[in-house]
Enzyme design. Structure first.
Site, mmCIF file in Angstrom:
data_model
loop_
_atom_site.group_PDB
_atom_site.id
_atom_site.type_symbol
_atom_site.label_atom_id
_atom_site.label_comp_id
_atom_site.label_asym_id
_atom_site.label_seq_id
_atom_site.Cartn_x
_atom_site.Cartn_y
_atom_site.Cartn_z
ATOM 1 C CB ALA A 170 23.056 -51.376 1.132
ATOM 2 N N GLY A 224 19.413 -49.980 -2.179
ATOM 3 C CA GLY A 224 18.764 -51.084 -1.482
ATOM 4 C C GLY A 224 17.405 -50.714 -0.916
ATOM 5 C CD GLU A 273 18.706 -53.155 -5.166
ATOM 6 O OE1 GLU A 273 19.371 -52.837 -4.179
ATOM 7 O OE2 GLU A 273 19.180 -53.769 -6.136
ATOM 8 C CD GLU A 331 22.169 -49.415 -6.155
ATOM 9 O OE1 GLU A 331 21.728 -48.676 -7.069
ATOM 10 O OE2 GLU A 331 21.434 -50.115 -5.438
HETATM 11 C C1 HXC Z 1 25.038 -45.016 5.227
HETATM 12 C C2 HXC Z 1 23.867 -43.065 4.979
HETATM 13 C C3 HXC Z 1 23.280 -43.526 3.778
HETATM 14 C C4 HXC Z 1 23.652 -44.844 3.339
HETATM 15 C C5 HXC Z 1 22.543 -41.546 4.156
HETATM 16 N N1 HXC Z 1 23.367 -41.834 5.171
HETATM 17 N N2 HXC Z 1 22.485 -42.570 3.294
HETATM 18 N N3 HXC Z 1 24.718 -43.799 5.688
HETATM 19 N N4 HXC Z 1 24.536 -45.543 4.098
HETATM 20 N N5 HXC Z 1 23.138 -45.386 2.235
HETATM 21 C C6 HXC Z 1 23.707 -40.980 6.315
HETATM 22 C C7 HXC Z 1 24.637 -39.848 5.915
HETATM 23 O O1 HXC Z 1 25.968 -40.286 5.888
HETATM 24 C C8 HXC Z 1 24.384 -38.867 7.044
HETATM 25 O O2 HXC Z 1 25.082 -39.266 8.201
HETATM 26 C C9 HXC Z 1 22.890 -39.041 7.322
HETATM 27 O O3 HXC Z 1 22.550 -40.334 6.800
HETATM 28 C C10 HXC Z 1 22.045 -38.005 6.628
HETATM 29 O O4 HXC Z 1 22.379 -38.006 5.257
HETATM 30 P P1 HXC Z 1 22.777 -36.670 4.456
HETATM 31 O O5 HXC Z 1 23.535 -37.083 3.261
HETATM 32 O O6 HXC Z 1 23.431 -35.682 5.363
HETATM 33 O O7 HXC Z 1 21.329 -36.123 4.076
HETATM 34 P P2 HXC Z 1 20.920 -35.278 2.793
HETATM 35 O O8 HXC Z 1 21.937 -34.197 2.524
HETATM 36 O O9 HXC Z 1 19.496 -34.858 3.036
HETATM 37 O O10 HXC Z 1 20.982 -36.274 1.567
HETATM 38 C C11 HXC Z 1 20.105 -37.388 1.500
HETATM 39 C C12 HXC Z 1 20.588 -38.404 0.408
HETATM 40 C C13 HXC Z 1 22.064 -38.762 0.689
HETATM 41 C C14 HXC Z 1 20.444 -37.783 -0.966
HETATM 42 C C15 HXC Z 1 19.667 -39.615 0.525
HETATM 43 O O11 HXC Z 1 22.198 -39.142 2.065
HETATM 44 C C16 HXC Z 1 22.560 -39.886 -0.156
HETATM 45 O O12 HXC Z 1 22.850 -39.677 -1.322
HETATM 46 N N6 HXC Z 1 22.704 -41.057 0.440
HETATM 47 C C17 HXC Z 1 23.264 -42.208 -0.226
HETATM 48 C C18 HXC Z 1 22.279 -42.796 -1.216
HETATM 49 C C19 HXC Z 1 22.866 -43.995 -1.919
HETATM 50 O O13 HXC Z 1 23.897 -43.879 -2.611
HETATM 51 N N7 HXC Z 1 22.193 -45.149 -1.786
HETATM 52 C C20 HXC Z 1 22.685 -46.373 -2.363
HETATM 53 C C21 HXC Z 1 23.575 -47.078 -1.386
HETATM 54 S S1 HXC Z 1 24.324 -48.467 -2.126
HETATM 55 P P3 HXC Z 1 25.962 -38.223 9.049
HETATM 56 O O14 HXC Z 1 26.572 -39.087 10.110
HETATM 57 O O15 HXC Z 1 26.927 -37.602 8.104
HETATM 58 O O16 HXC Z 1 24.947 -37.249 9.582
HETATM 59 C C22 HXC Z 1 23.160 -49.630 -2.085
HETATM 60 C C23 HXC Z 1 23.617 -50.928 -2.653
HETATM 61 C C24 HXC Z 1 22.518 -51.871 -2.701
HETATM 62 O O17 HXC Z 1 22.077 -49.480 -1.632
HETATM 63 C C25 HXC Z 1 23.065 -53.219 -2.943
HETATM 64 C C26 HXC Z 1 22.148 -54.265 -2.455
HETATM 65 C C27 HXC Z 1 21.486 -54.001 -1.179
#
Ligand code: HXC
Length: 258
Positions: A65, A109, A112, A132
């Protein structure tokens, strides 16, 4: 219909939805999820579509998400706004089969969303996770519910409590994904599976989807009774007559989806 966050195509009897927010690794914001819902509405209404594939990019199916979009949420924003339920559930209610073709990250998400689909086909590059907990929240779109049903309590607890990622091989061994293929073959494989399904009788395909899903909602005996009643109803289909007549005549069945 024009979309900003997804690409929608039709190939034969298969509808293809490609998540396309490359700058954010397909992070799932409301606009994107709304568009997926609209694309599913159109595919469901289209009699010429028999199966649907949802895919992402080589790097990410979806990295979760959109964290930026929810970072400042209050409880009331989430609760009164019916966050998640209001649009994500559209994937679950789709009556035609939906295949997730996953390469790269399927996190939070994203994992999911893949699990809401009927089947996951993974590239060998796929990485599944429910991270999360690292953000101070928990899975909110089925991670704590669908994951244990798919891979069991031990591994679901491991993933949700430690945030570790699971690679494609482990995901296949654990029962999360149906097939793993080399990354460059992912879309071909998913489209081929969807094309096979879409060649069968659509009402039977829908009955099978409904019956398998019933297994997660009922006792064994209730599920068996449901299956038996639906099985009986299949004898009302023209496609049943055609399928069995074709077998007896040693020819290929020509299903009309009736
Ligand atoms: C918003 C996101 C994002 C996310 C990545 N980006 N994941 N933006 N929401 N979930 C953005 C980053 O900010 C970045 O933007 C660009 O995408 C590239 O990501 P990087 O981190 O620079 O890439 P990398 O170093 O290759 O790392 C990849 C990654 C990491 C390991 C996937 O991005 C990451 O850990 N993302 C978050 C994963 C996460 O926590 N997912 C769960 C979310 S909570 P910029 O502008 O800086 O280039 C969730 C709740 C669900 O899903 C609840 C119900 C739906």
């Amino acid at each position: 219909m024009s979309f900003e966050n997804i690409i929608v195509e039709t190939r034969n009897r298969v509808g293809l939805i490609t998540l396309h927010r490359p700058q954010a690794l397909n992070a799932l914001n409301d606009a994107l999820v709304d568009e997926v819902g609209k694309a599913l509405d159109a595919f469901e209404a289209d009699e010429n579509i028999g199966a649907i594939v949802i895919t992402g990019s080589a790097k990410a199916f979806a990295a979760g998400a959109d964290i930026g979009a929810m970072a400042e949420f209050s409880y009331m924003d989430a609760y009164k706004g019916d966050y998640i339920t209001r649009n994500w559930e559209r994937v679950k209610t789709c009556r035609k089969p939906v295949i997730a073709a996953v390469a790269g990250y399927a996190l939070g998400g994203g994992c999911e969303l893949a699990m809401m689909c009927d089947m996951i086909i993974a590239a060998d590059s796929a990485k599944f996770g429910q991270p999360e907990i690292k953000l101070g929240v928990l899975p909110g779109a089925g991670g704590t519910q669908r994951l244990p049903r798919a891979i069991g309590k031990a591994k679901a607890m491991d993933m949700c409590l430690t945030a570790r990622m699971m690679n494609a091989d482990e995901a296949e061994r654990s029962g999360l994904v149906a097939r793993v293929v080399p990354a460059d073959r992912l879309l071909d494989e998913a489209m081929s599976v969807a094309t096979t399904i879409s060649g069968f009788s659509l009402p039977v395909v829908m009955m099978i989807k409904e019956s398998v899903n019933r297994a997660f909602e009922s006792s064994l005996n209730e599920g068996l009774l449901f299956e038996r009643r639906v099985f009986h109803s299949a004898f009302a289909l023209q496609d049943q007559k055609e399928g069995m007549a074709a077998f007896v005549a040693k020819r290929k069945a020509d299903f009309r989806h009736l």
